[in-house]
Design a protein around this motif. Structure first.
Motif, PDB file in Angstrom:
ATOM      1  N   TYR A   1       0.827  -1.209   0.000  1.00 24.11           N
ATOM      2  CA  TYR A   1       0.000   0.000   0.000  1.00 24.11           C
ATOM      3  C   TYR A   1       0.861   1.258   0.000  1.00 24.11           C
ATOM      4  O   TYR A   1       0.542   2.236  -0.676  1.00 24.11           O
TER       5      TYR A   1
ATOM      6  N   ASN B   1      -0.677   4.723  -1.009  1.00 19.79           N
ATOM      7  CA  ASN B   1      -1.851   4.726  -0.144  1.00 19.79           C
ATOM      8  C   ASN B   1      -1.365   4.635   1.300  1.00 19.79           C
ATOM      9  O   ASN B   1      -1.310   3.560   1.897  1.00 19.79           O
TER      10      ASN B   1
ATOM     11  N   LYS C   1      -3.999   3.209   4.216  1.00 24.65           N
ATOM     12  CA  LYS C   1      -4.103   1.752   4.348  1.00 24.65           C
ATOM     13  C   LYS C   1      -2.764   1.143   4.755  1.00 24.65           C
ATOM     14  O   LYS C   1      -2.719   0.144   5.476  1.00 24.65           O
TER      15      LYS C   1
ATOM     16  N   GLY D   1       1.464  11.559  -0.019  1.00 21.08           N
ATOM     17  CA  GLY D   1       0.167  11.153   0.511  1.00 21.08           C
ATOM     18  C   GLY D   1      -0.360  12.069   1.593  1.00 21.08           C
ATOM     19  O   GLY D   1      -1.386  11.780   2.218  1.00 21.08           O
TER      20      GLY D   1
ATOM     21  N   GLU E   1     -12.716   7.077  -2.177  1.00 22.45           N
ATOM     22  CA  GLU E   1     -12.341   6.111  -1.152  1.00 22.45           C
ATOM     23  C   GLU E   1     -13.563   5.630  -0.383  1.00 22.45           C
ATOM     24  O   GLU E   1     -13.684   4.444  -0.060  1.00 22.45           O
TER      25      GLU E   1
END
Length: 287
Positions: A145, A150, A153, A246, A281
């Motif tokens: 992830y 991401n 996660k 992110g 999401e």
């Protein structure tokens, strides 16, 4: 693969495969989102990918509906498959489950080594269904992830790994990497600090140096904003986003600085992109 409203067929490949550009060129179609240098906001240095912005293509309403339905159908099919797999796994004896989990893990490791992170994460998910008490499996999926950008996660899986085995150093390391991706500097320091206590060579000097640099840049950012030196502030926040792609916090900070500079169009674009990502999401997890 969709081109306009025409269904061309299904294509499965690694997300980092060098064959993708050739495939898109051959079919004359491209992803629905492309990344380009914004000429109005750019600094003139094309190698600085901190200036990269998402430029939406001009899909018709019909195309967007088709794409959304296709994505939702794929998600529903995957959920049905996961449920079926889980039910089948529950009927197996413990020894068989553990062996099958080990096989799935090995398959995931091979895919990960080939940079097929999405496919690898699915193998680790299957392994977790078979052996849900394995801290290693959650740490491995966390790495996938994080590689897929991401961080949310990635951090969730890393923290689950720690919860399952608080002596497993890789769990803390994966949590630190995901925290850096999210721009959660304090959390990253805490996780990497624990890694260093458990294994002196568990964190590299480069990783620790990056954390120190990020802390310094955050302080400089606030100082420039207080002094109303917005041009310098925007340069710093772009660098922070480049280092922590992110981080929603840094992206919002960029929007705030752009608004203070009077460039409301770009500020609104960033906020809308964040909102759209969060909505996507929520749809993905079925909220």
């Amino acid at each position: 693969m969709l081109f306009r409203s025409e269904y061309l067929g299904e294509l499965r490949t690694c997300e980092h495969s060098p064959a993708l550009p050739m495939i898109f060129e051959a079919f004359g179609c491209y992803p629905s989102q492309v990344f380009e240098l914004s000429s109005d906001e750019g600094t003139g240095n094309e190698s600085d990918d901190s200036d990269l912005e998402i430029v939406e293509n001009n899909n018709s309403a019909e195309e967007e509906v088709i794409e959304e339905k296709t994505e939702q159908n794929e998600q529903n099919e995957q959920q049905v498959q996961d449920t079926a797999d889980k039910s089948a796994f529950e009927e197996l004896d413990t020894e068989t489950r553990v062996q099958m989990a080990e096989d799935r893990k090995d398959e995931g490791n091979l895919l990960f080594s080939k940079a097929c992170y999405s496919l690898a994460s699915r193998k680790y998910t299957e392994a977790i269904m078979l052996n849900p008490e394995s801290a290693l499996l959650y740490a491995n999926r966390s790495a996938c992830y994080t590689a897929l950008q991401n961080g949310v996660k990635g951090l969730e899986d890393a923290e689950m790994s720690i919860a399952l085995d608080d002596s497993y150093v890789k769990g803390y390391y994966r949590a630190g990497k995901a925290a850096v991706l999210l721009g959660a500097i304090d959390k990253a320091k805490e996780f990497f600090g624990t890694v260093a206590e458990m294994d002196e060579e568990g964190v590299t000097e480069e990783e620790l140096s990056l954390l120190q640099s990020l802390e310094k840049r955050v302080c400089e950012l606030e100082e420039f904003i207080d002094k109303k030196e917005f041009t310098s502030a925007i340069d710093i926040v772009k660098d922070l986003i480049h280092q922590c792609p992110g981080s929603e916090e840094f992206k919002i900070k960029k929007a705030e600085v752009l608004a203070l500079m009077g460039t409301f169009e770009y500020s609104n674009r960033i906020i809308n992109d964040i909102k759209e990502f969060n909505r996507s999401e929520e749809r993905r997890v079925g909220k």
